[in-house]
Design a protein around this motif. Structure first.
Motif, PDB file in Angstrom:
ATOM      1  N   UNK A   1       0.815  -1.219   0.000  1.00 43.90           N
ATOM      2  CA  UNK A   1       0.000   0.000   0.000  1.00 43.90           C
ATOM      3  C   UNK A   1       0.845   1.263   0.000  1.00 43.90           C
ATOM      4  N   UNK A   2       2.077   1.165   0.529  1.00 44.35           N
ATOM      5  CA  UNK A   2       2.929   2.360   0.596  1.00 44.35           C
ATOM      6  C   UNK A   2       3.732   2.442  -0.698  1.00 44.35           C
ATOM      7  N   UNK A   3       3.073   2.917  -1.741  1.00 42.29           N
ATOM      8  CA  UNK A   3       3.717   3.037  -3.042  1.00 42.29           C
ATOM      9  C   UNK A   3       3.336   4.371  -3.667  1.00 42.29           C
ATOM     10  N   UNK A   4       4.139   4.848  -4.623  1.00 44.54           N
ATOM     11  CA  UNK A   4       3.816   6.104  -5.304  1.00 44.54           C
ATOM     12  C   UNK A   4       2.468   6.089  -5.987  1.00 44.54           C
ATOM     13  N   UNK A   5       1.939   4.887  -6.276  1.00 45.70           N
ATOM     14  CA  UNK A   5       0.635   4.818  -6.962  1.00 45.70           C
ATOM     15  C   UNK A   5      -0.491   5.348  -6.075  1.00 45.70           C
ATOM     16  N   UNK A   6      -0.273   5.368  -4.786  1.00 50.75           N
ATOM     17  CA  UNK A   6      -1.268   5.896  -3.834  1.00 50.75           C
ATOM     18  C   UNK A   6      -0.960   7.330  -3.417  1.00 50.75           C
ATOM     19  N   UNK A   7      -0.263   8.067  -4.274  1.00 47.06           N
ATOM     20  CA  UNK A   7       0.179   9.443  -3.970  1.00 47.06           C
ATOM     21  C   UNK A   7      -1.005  10.316  -3.533  1.00 47.06           C
ATOM     22  N   UNK A   8      -2.126  10.273  -4.293  1.00 47.19           N
ATOM     23  CA  UNK A   8      -3.248  11.163  -3.976  1.00 47.19           C
ATOM     24  C   UNK A   8      -3.829  10.871  -2.592  1.00 47.19           C
ATOM     25  N   UNK A   9      -3.946   9.584  -2.290  1.00 46.26           N
ATOM     26  CA  UNK A   9      -4.507   9.242  -0.968  1.00 46.26           C
ATOM     27  C   UNK A   9      -3.587   9.713   0.164  1.00 46.26           C
ATOM     28  N   UNK A  10      -2.292   9.525  -0.040  1.00 40.35           N
ATOM     29  CA  UNK A  10      -1.338   9.925   1.010  1.00 40.35           C
ATOM     30  C   UNK A  10      -1.295  11.445   1.189  1.00 40.35           C
ATOM     31  N   UNK A  11      -1.571  12.183   0.082  1.00 39.94           N
ATOM     32  CA  UNK A  11      -1.630  13.641   0.235  1.00 39.94           C
ATOM     33  C   UNK A  11      -2.826  14.033   1.100  1.00 39.94           C
ATOM     34  N   UNK A  12      -3.990  13.373   0.898  1.00 31.30           N
ATOM     35  CA  UNK A  12      -5.133  13.632   1.787  1.00 31.30           C
ATOM     36  C   UNK A  12      -4.797  13.208   3.225  1.00 31.30           C
ATOM     37  N   UNK A  13      -4.133  12.056   3.309  1.00 35.44           N
ATOM     38  CA  UNK A  13      -3.712  11.532   4.620  1.00 35.44           C
ATOM     39  C   UNK A  13      -2.789  12.536   5.320  1.00 35.44           C
ATOM     40  N   UNK A  14      -1.828  13.131   4.569  1.00 35.45           N
ATOM     41  CA  UNK A  14      -0.896  14.116   5.138  1.00 35.45           C
ATOM     42  C   UNK A  14      -1.648  15.345   5.625  1.00 35.45           C
ATOM     43  N   UNK A  15      -2.681  15.758   4.849  1.00 38.78           N
ATOM     44  CA  UNK A  15      -3.464  16.931   5.235  1.00 38.78           C
ATOM     45  C   UNK A  15      -4.196  16.693   6.557  1.00 38.78           C
ATOM     46  N   UNK A  16      -4.820  15.503   6.662  1.00 39.41           N
ATOM     47  CA  UNK A  16      -5.562  15.173   7.890  1.00 39.41           C
ATOM     48  C   UNK A  16      -4.618  15.101   9.089  1.00 39.41           C
ATOM     49  N   UNK A  17      -3.477  14.435   8.886  1.00 39.49           N
ATOM     50  CA  UNK A  17      -2.505  14.314   9.987  1.00 39.49           C
ATOM     51  C   UNK A  17      -1.948  15.676  10.385  1.00 39.49           C
ATOM     52  N   UNK A  18      -1.649  16.528   9.372  1.00 32.88           N
ATOM     53  CA  UNK A  18      -1.135  17.870   9.652  1.00 32.88           C
ATOM     54  C   UNK A  18      -2.153  18.669  10.458  1.00 32.88           C
ATOM     55  N   UNK A  19      -3.433  18.581  10.029  1.00 31.65           N
ATOM     56  CA  UNK A  19      -4.483  19.325  10.744  1.00 31.65           C
ATOM     57  C   UNK A  19      -4.596  18.846  12.183  1.00 31.65           C
ATOM     58  N   UNK A  20      -4.499  17.537  12.372  1.00 31.62           N
ATOM     59  CA  UNK A  20      -4.627  16.999  13.715  1.00 31.62           C
ATOM     60  C   UNK A  20      -3.450  17.438  14.606  1.00 31.62           C
ATOM     61  N   UNK A  21      -2.216  17.325  14.067  1.00 27.44           N
ATOM     62  CA  UNK A  21      -1.041  17.723  14.851  1.00 27.44           C
ATOM     63  C   UNK A  21      -1.097  19.209  15.185  1.00 27.44           C
ATOM     64  N   UNK A  22      -1.519  20.022  14.178  1.00 26.86           N
ATOM     65  CA  UNK A  22      -1.626  21.458  14.441  1.00 26.86           C
ATOM     66  C   UNK A  22      -2.634  21.727  15.559  1.00 26.86           C
ATOM     67  N   UNK A  23      -3.800  21.042  15.474  1.00 25.15           N
ATOM     68  CA  UNK A  23      -4.844  21.243  16.487  1.00 25.15           C
ATOM     69  C   UNK A  23      -4.335  20.803  17.865  1.00 25.15           C
ATOM     70  N   UNK A  24      -3.614  19.689  17.890  1.00 17.83           N
ATOM     71  CA  UNK A  24      -3.065  19.195  19.160  1.00 17.83           C
ATOM     72  C   UNK A  24      -2.061  20.189  19.744  1.00 17.83           C
ATOM     73  N   UNK A  25      -1.232  20.760  18.865  1.00 17.15           N
ATOM     74  CA  UNK A  25      -0.248  21.736  19.334  1.00 17.15           C
ATOM     75  C   UNK A  25      -0.929  23.006  19.844  1.00 17.15           C
ATOM     76  N   UNK A  26      -1.998  23.414  19.154  1.00 15.05           N
ATOM     77  CA  UNK A  26      -2.715  24.609  19.598  1.00 15.05           C
ATOM     78  C   UNK A  26      -3.364  24.378  20.957  1.00 15.05           C
ATOM     79  N   UNK A  27      -3.984  23.187  21.125  1.00 14.29           N
ATOM     80  CA  UNK A  27      -4.579  22.865  22.421  1.00 14.29           C
ATOM     81  C   UNK A  27      -3.504  22.778  23.506  1.00 14.29           C
TER      82      UNK A  27
END
Length: 622
Positions: free
Chosen positions: A126-152
């Protein structure tokens, strides 16, 4: 793969949302991140998920959390940190040696700020360049969560800090102890920033003996920023790329002035974070106000103690003490109150020349070594006509002589005239504070009248018992002292002296020269007897000396010396005759008989050639 779908992203968001516990009022940042990586590991069926956190104000990455409990906490090298910082897109084939075991590195970025890097290992299907689009969404969600956690986390930490600030404020206002205030500053900072280093840079007038990290605030090339913070009352920063550290200097400022500088050293930091600066500024300002209150309280206590000292001293000095008692009492007060090593009281002439060092000074001023200090102070007083305060004097003395570096000298002024001075010394440089010097001035100012009154009273008493011409004691005073000695002592010798041919001197040279002859003989007597002996003018050209506790043999020796000295030193040359009588407890006597025997011996001396000594026991042989 079935789980790499939009629905899986929504599921991940839902699971992340559940991690934020807002109802309990407790937020554990590290635990939230740890649960986050475990959730990702479970969802993607991975071997390991590790999150490296970017510390923006340190410009460094460090390992935050990992599902691999055996992995040691790793801080990437500078090269790896630079490489991670340059990572803009998802990397499916890491080249950096520190990350070569991972299949993919996902940079977490929000609002243009690097938050960290998520490192995934395992499940290569599953961890292949063919899943680039999904991982970009995944990175966005993780980034948002980490940012929210840091703000809290930031909100929670801010709340904690300001609660600590409130607690510190309460502590500051519950104590007037400067050491307690300074200690609370360091304790609070260590609690909030355990990795930082702190120093309290205080000026010289803060006499602190605690074990706190305190340094003197001195102007030199290393302390320019600290001095600027002290002088301007504003925070100063020093950032060092070479040492990879940032230093903050926060003035401890009250309403009336700046009382020191708080130095905060942040290691592995290129730029001090602005939100931390604001908190430290608030803490420093609060501490500055508390220090000011504590210092004002200490000053008020010191002023009360100073006033009590002056009042007590003035009251004691105005209780008709003898001059020696007055000086001794003042010496004890100064030594005790000022922690002085040596104290001296000097009597000066109207043209500011040394007359004498008064009794009551410390023993050092009876030695030759003290002369240089006394003369130095008198010379300075003659030039400046004002009090002298020197923190580090260096006189040109012999190598083996003890040196005194701290000096305070205050003139005794009465009716606009300098009567003398008080000199206080200590071997350590800068031992006396300026407050001590001002107290010394006040003490001497309030005591000078008592000094002068003691001297005038003793001078008046001496005039009553002193012959105005010869400055020897009067006959009445001699009578009194001899009677006291007969009652109290074991023995004594009495000398009765007559100037030979004194009428002829008056007839030949005149009465003025006759008076000068009397003065010369009196001076010779005073210079050849002890302070405890009594020299007196008996009447006309007759003088007398009583030697308490002196045996006959010594009395005869003194009488012969006086006869020889008068013959040698008088101008015009004259001679004297001397009759000697003696008593002791084995042969008690009264003053009338003692005088009669000396008078008879003097008569024999005059009748047998003059310029000689005749003793009572030898009278019958002539």
């Amino acid at each position: 793969m079935r789980f790499l779908s939009d629905k899986s992203i929504e599921t991940l968001k839902s699971q992340f949302f559940d991690l934020i516990d807002t109802e309990s009022g407790v937020f554990h940042y590290q635990n939230v991140l740890k649960t986050m990586v475990k959730t990702i590991q479970k969802m993607l069926e991975l071997d390991e998920v590790t999150l490296f956190i970017c510390h923006a104000w340190k410009s460094q990455y460090s390992m935050g959390v990992s599902t691999n409990e055996n992995i040691m906490e790793v801080t990437p090298s500078n090269d790896s940190s630079d490489w991670l910082s340059s990572l803009k897109t998802i990397d499916f084939s890491p080249t950096d040696k520190s990350f070569k075991d991972y299949q993919v590195l996902i940079p977490l970025v929000r609002s243009g700020r690097n938050l960290g890097v998520l490192c995934l290992k395992g499940n290569q299907t599953s961890i292949t360049p063919s899943n680039q689009d999904w991982f970009e969404q995944f990175a966005f969600v993780c980034s948002s969560f980490v940012q929210k956690a840091q703000e809290l986390f930031k909100i929670v930490m801010e709340e904690k800090r300001y609660k600590q600030l409130f607690r510190v404020n309460e502590k500051f206002h519950s104590t007037m102890d400067m050491d307690a205030v300074l200690g609370e500053i360091i304790y609070t900072l260590q609690e909030v920033y355990p990795s930082f280093t702190y120093y309290l840079m205080l000026s010289h007038d803060n006499d602190n003996h605690s074990e706190l990290p305190i340094k003197d605030l001195e102007y030199d090339s290393e302390n320019i920023a600290a001095m600027e913070a002290y002088v301007t009352g504003t925070i100063q920063m020093e950032d060092s790329l070479n040492e990879r550290r940032s230093v903050l200097y926060a003035p401890l400022k009250g309403k009336q002035g700046v009382y020191g500088v708080l130095q905060v050293i942040a290691p592995d930091t290129l730029t001090f974070p602005s939100n931390e600066v604001e908190f430290i500024k608030l803490l420093a300002n609060t501490a500055g106000s508390a220090l000011e209150n504590a210092q004002l309280y200490q000053q008020s206590k010191r002023l009360i103690a100073d006033l009590q000292l002056i009042n007590e001293t003035s009251h004691r000095l105005n209780s008709n003490l003898r001059l020696t008692e007055t000086m001794s009492y003042m010496k004890e007060q100064i030594v005790h109150s000022f922690d002085a090593e040596e104290v001296c009281f000097v009597l000066l002439s109207p043209d500011l020349k040394l007359i004498s060092v008064l009794a009551g000074s410390t023993p050092f001023f009876e030695t030759e070594a003290s002369t240089a200090y006394v003369q130095y102070v008198i010379d300075r007083l003659r030039q400046e006509h004002d009090s002298i305060f020197i923190g580090d004097v260096d006189l040109n003395l012999a190598h083996n002589e003890k040196k005194f570096r701290s000096i305070m000298a205050v003139p005794m002024v009465q009716s606009g005239l300098i009567k003398g001075l008080a000199l206080v010394m200590h071997s350590e440089p800068y031992h006396f504070s300026f407050e001590t010097f001002k107290l010394m001035q006040s003490l001497i100012h309030h005591s000078t009248l008592a000094f002068t009154n003691s001297m005038l009273r003793e001078e008046l008493e001496k005039m009553v018992v002193t012959d105005h011409l010869t400055k020897l004691y009067s006959r009445n005073y001699l009578d009194t002292r001899v009677h006291e000695s007969l009652d109290e002592d074991q023995q004594g010798t009495f000398l009765l002296i007559d100037i030979d041919n004194f009428k002829g001197v008056n007839d030949k040279y005149g009465h003025q020269v006759g008076d000068e002859i009397l003065i010369q003989v009196a001076d010779i007597i005073k210079s050849n007897i002890r302070e405890s002996d009594i020299g007196a003018r008996w009447g006309g050209e007759e003088l007398a000396v009583y030697l308490p506790r002196i045996p006959l043999e010594v009395g005869i020796s003194i009488a012969n010396r006086l006869v020889d000295k008068v013959r040698e030193l008088s101008k015009p040359s004259i001679t004297i005759s001397c009759g000697v009588s003696y008593w002791n407890v084995d042969n008690p006597d009264n003053f009338t008989n003692l005088f009669k025997r000396a008078d008879t011996a003097l008569y024999v001396a005059k009748d047998t050639g003059k310029d000689r000594v005749v003793v009572q026991e030898k009278i019958n042989s002539f």
